[in-house]
Design a protein around this motif. Structure first.
Motif, mmCIF file in Angstrom:
data_model
loop_
_atom_site.group_PDB
_atom_site.id
_atom_site.type_symbol
_atom_site.label_atom_id
_atom_site.label_comp_id
_atom_site.label_asym_id
_atom_site.label_seq_id
_atom_site.Cartn_x
_atom_site.Cartn_y
_atom_site.Cartn_z
ATOM 1 N N VAL A 155 0.853 -1.184 0.000
ATOM 2 C CA VAL A 155 0.000 0.000 0.000
ATOM 3 C C VAL A 155 0.892 1.238 0.000
ATOM 4 N N SER A 156 0.423 2.291 -0.674
ATOM 5 C CA SER A 156 1.163 3.562 -0.654
ATOM 6 C C SER A 156 0.556 4.477 0.409
ATOM 7 N N GLY A 157 1.336 5.438 0.853
ATOM 8 C CA GLY A 157 0.821 6.474 1.762
ATOM 9 C C GLY A 157 0.518 5.961 3.155
ATOM 10 N N ASN A 158 -0.358 6.675 3.836
ATOM 11 C CA ASN A 158 -0.735 6.345 5.212
ATOM 12 C C ASN A 158 -2.237 6.168 5.283
ATOM 13 N N PRO A 159 -2.715 4.935 5.052
ATOM 14 C CA PRO A 159 -4.160 4.717 5.019
ATOM 15 C C PRO A 159 -4.839 5.203 6.303
ATOM 16 N N GLY A 160 -5.972 5.833 6.110
ATOM 17 C CA GLY A 160 -6.716 6.395 7.242
ATOM 18 C C GLY A 160 -6.457 7.884 7.426
ATOM 19 N N ALA A 161 -5.456 8.419 6.720
ATOM 20 C CA ALA A 161 -5.094 9.829 6.919
ATOM 21 C C ALA A 161 -6.253 10.760 6.560
ATOM 22 N N ALA A 162 -6.880 10.541 5.411
ATOM 23 C CA ALA A 162 -7.935 11.457 4.977
ATOM 24 C C ALA A 162 -9.115 11.431 5.946
ATOM 25 N N ALA A 163 -9.444 10.246 6.462
ATOM 26 C CA ALA A 163 -10.568 10.143 7.401
ATOM 27 C C ALA A 163 -10.279 10.938 8.668
ATOM 28 N N LEU A 164 -9.048 10.859 9.164
ATOM 29 C CA LEU A 164 -8.682 11.635 10.361
ATOM 30 C C LEU A 164 -8.697 13.126 10.052
ATOM 31 N N GLY A 165 -8.246 13.492 8.851
ATOM 32 C CA GLY A 165 -8.260 14.902 8.452
ATOM 33 C C GLY A 165 -9.673 15.437 8.348
ATOM 34 N N LEU A 166 -10.566 14.642 7.758
ATOM 35 C CA LEU A 166 -11.964 15.069 7.616
ATOM 36 C C LEU A 166 -12.624 15.226 8.984
ATOM 37 N N GLN A 167 -12.378 14.264 9.864
ATOM 38 C CA GLN A 167 -12.962 14.378 11.214
ATOM 39 C C GLN A 167 -12.518 15.663 11.892
ATOM 40 N N SER A 168 -11.269 15.997 11.726
ATOM 41 C CA SER A 168 -10.779 17.214 12.379
ATOM 42 C C SER A 168 -11.386 18.463 11.737
ATOM 43 N N LEU A 169 -11.604 18.430 10.416
ATOM 44 C CA LEU A 169 -12.270 19.557 9.748
ATOM 45 C C LEU A 169 -13.694 19.736 10.259
ATOM 46 N N GLN A 170 -14.315 18.633 10.620
ATOM 47 C CA GLN A 170 -15.699 18.675 11.087
ATOM 48 C C GLN A 170 -15.799 18.932 12.578
ATOM 49 N N GLY A 171 -14.652 19.203 13.189
ATOM 50 C CA GLY A 171 -14.659 19.500 14.617
ATOM 51 C C GLY A 171 -14.852 18.264 15.478
ATOM 52 N N LEU A 172 -14.710 17.090 14.862
ATOM 53 C CA LEU A 172 -14.772 15.850 15.645
ATOM 54 C C LEU A 172 -13.345 15.559 16.113
ATOM 55 N N ALA A 173 -13.084 14.343 16.510
ATOM 56 C CA ALA A 173 -11.735 14.024 16.976
ATOM 57 C C ALA A 173 -10.726 14.200 15.837
ATOM 58 N N GLY A 174 -10.268 13.124 15.270
ATOM 59 C CA GLY A 174 -9.360 13.219 14.136
ATOM 60 C C GLY A 174 -8.053 13.877 14.483
ATOM 61 N N ASN A 175 -7.426 14.438 13.461
ATOM 62 C CA ASN A 175 -6.091 14.995 13.655
ATOM 63 C C ASN A 175 -5.838 16.066 12.598
ATOM 64 N N GLU A 176 -5.604 17.269 13.095
ATOM 65 C CA GLU A 176 -5.430 18.434 12.228
ATOM 66 C C GLU A 176 -4.329 18.240 11.187
ATOM 67 N N ARG A 177 -3.291 17.531 11.590
ATOM 68 C CA ARG A 177 -2.164 17.440 10.667
ATOM 69 C C ARG A 177 -2.490 16.605 9.431
ATOM 70 N N TYR A 178 -3.601 15.870 9.482
ATOM 71 C CA TYR A 178 -3.988 15.083 8.304
ATOM 72 C C TYR A 178 -4.996 15.808 7.405
ATOM 73 N N GLN A 179 -5.339 17.038 7.717
ATOM 74 C CA GLN A 179 -6.308 17.755 6.873
ATOM 75 C C GLN A 179 -5.909 17.811 5.396
ATOM 76 N N PRO A 180 -4.627 18.063 5.089
ATOM 77 C CA PRO A 180 -4.250 18.105 3.664
ATOM 78 C C PRO A 180 -4.542 16.795 2.923
ATOM 79 N N ALA A 181 -4.474 15.674 3.621
ATOM 80 C CA ALA A 181 -4.751 14.389 2.967
ATOM 81 C C ALA A 181 -6.189 14.351 2.468
ATOM 82 N N PHE A 182 -7.096 15.016 3.182
ATOM 83 C CA PHE A 182 -8.482 15.086 2.711
ATOM 84 C C PHE A 182 -8.664 16.211 1.690
ATOM 85 N N LEU A 183 -8.093 17.369 1.978
ATOM 86 C CA LEU A 183 -8.379 18.561 1.164
ATOM 87 C C LEU A 183 -7.667 18.556 -0.186
#
Ligand code: ADP
Ligand code: MG
Length: 303
Positions: A155-183
């Motif tokens: 697998v390439s990249g870091n699977p799950g990154a976009a989901a954590l980024g999206l959660q953080s964009l939505q003010g849920l848990a997640g992780n701010e540093r992964y926002q670019p993976a979603f955006l």
């Protein structure tokens, strides 16, 4: 001139038509010239507001993602993107929305050398559908169906990154540093091309690694065993469950015959996380059914 015409001319028509565009935006249809000896590879994906991106997301990210999700499908086929068509349904002729959308769309289009050659613009609920056309030399396109027992899963990249980024964009848990993976994901076109003649099967993991590995396994008539420790090593934030089920990662999962492993170029940093076996489905110690987790639009329908 109609508002629709003016918006198209202002935001989507660019003068720099490449040689392989015989007729582009402005005619009734585009006329395109694939290189001799190539096959055409086509994909379409639709992004609906509040389904595929949060309501109110800045339009430059919507434009970027609308193209990125499609380029990722071409990457999984080992194709080079050439052209795109854009069908836009927007609730209003909001200039700042169009301007932002076009800036995001064309930033990615320029990075990947894709020409926008046509589309359609209508008023309606916000929804964007992009069709991409790419090319591969005849006979070398990659598919989901060639995995064989003994092949290794990467697998390439870091699977799950976009989901954590999206959660953080939505003010849920997640992780701010992964926002670019979603955006602003960067689809793996160069990796897909490098996998021609090397990978036995490829899929992009936009619906979640678990579900997409299941699709690859089903298409190939094999089972896939994922090693949880190896997956933890590449999973975003080390979160294995999220890596299996999180969607929106425009990365590739692929299988390579064991003897060919050393030919995989190191620059792509793809990591071995499992093995192809006889049987069916996706197995991972500690998980009941890793291939069931993932995004399914119709999961809660009664049909
Ligand atoms: P028609 O009615 O013949 O389909 P349109 O007025 O819808 O023509 O579009 C005029 C031209 O603008 C066509 O070449 C079409 O491909 C292009 N076009 C329309 N909307 C878009 C868009 N959102 N992005 C790119 N090209 C577009
Ligand atoms: Mg039209």
């Amino acid at each position: 001139m109609s508002t629709e015409q003016r918006l198209i001319d202002k935001y989507f028509r660019r003068d720099n038509s490449p040689d392989d565009v015989v007729a582009g935006i402005g005619d009734d249809a585009a006329v395109l010239r694939p290189a001799p000896g190539n096959e055409l590879v086509a994909a379409v994906d639709t992004l609906a507001e509040a389904v595929h991106f949060p309501r109110g997301l800045a339009s430059r990210f919507v434009g970027w993602r609308a193209l990125a999700v499609n380029l990722s499908d071409l990457a999984a086929m080992g194709a080079e993107p050439s052209w795109a068509l854009l069908s836009l349904s927007v609730p209003a002729a909001d200039e700042s929305w169009f301007s932002g959308f076009a800036s995001g769309f064309f930033r990615l289009a320029e990075e990947y050398d894709v020409a926008l050659v046509g589309g359609d613009t209508v008023r309606g609920p916000l929804s964007i559908s992009v069709t991409v056309l790419g090319q591969v030399p005849a006979g070398v396109a990659l598919t989901r169906s060639g995995a064989r027992p003994g092949d290794r899963l990467f697998v390439s990249g870091n699977p799950g990154a976009a989901a954590l980024g999206l959660q953080s964009l939505q003010g849920l848990a997640g992780n701010e540093r992964y926002q670019p993976a979603f955006l602003q994901p960067h689809p793996r076109i160069a990796l897909g091309r490098a996998l021609r003649g090397l990978a036995s099967a490829v899929i992009d993991i936009s619906d979640g690694l678990g579900m997409d590995c299941k699709r690859l396994a089903d298409a190939s008539g094999v089972a896939i065993d994922i090693d949880p420790e190896r997956l933890a090593g590449v999973a975003a934030a080390g979160d294995v469950a999220n890596a299996l089920s999180g969607g929106d990662d425009y990365e590739l999962a692929f299988t390579v015959p064991a003897a060919q492993r050393s030919k995989l170029p190191a620059q792509f940093a793809a990591v071995e996380i499992g093995e192809v076996c006889h049987g069916r489905g996706v197995n991972m110690p500690g998980f009941d059914d890793p291939g069931l987790s993932g995004y399914d639009h119709f999961r809660n329908e009664d049909t």
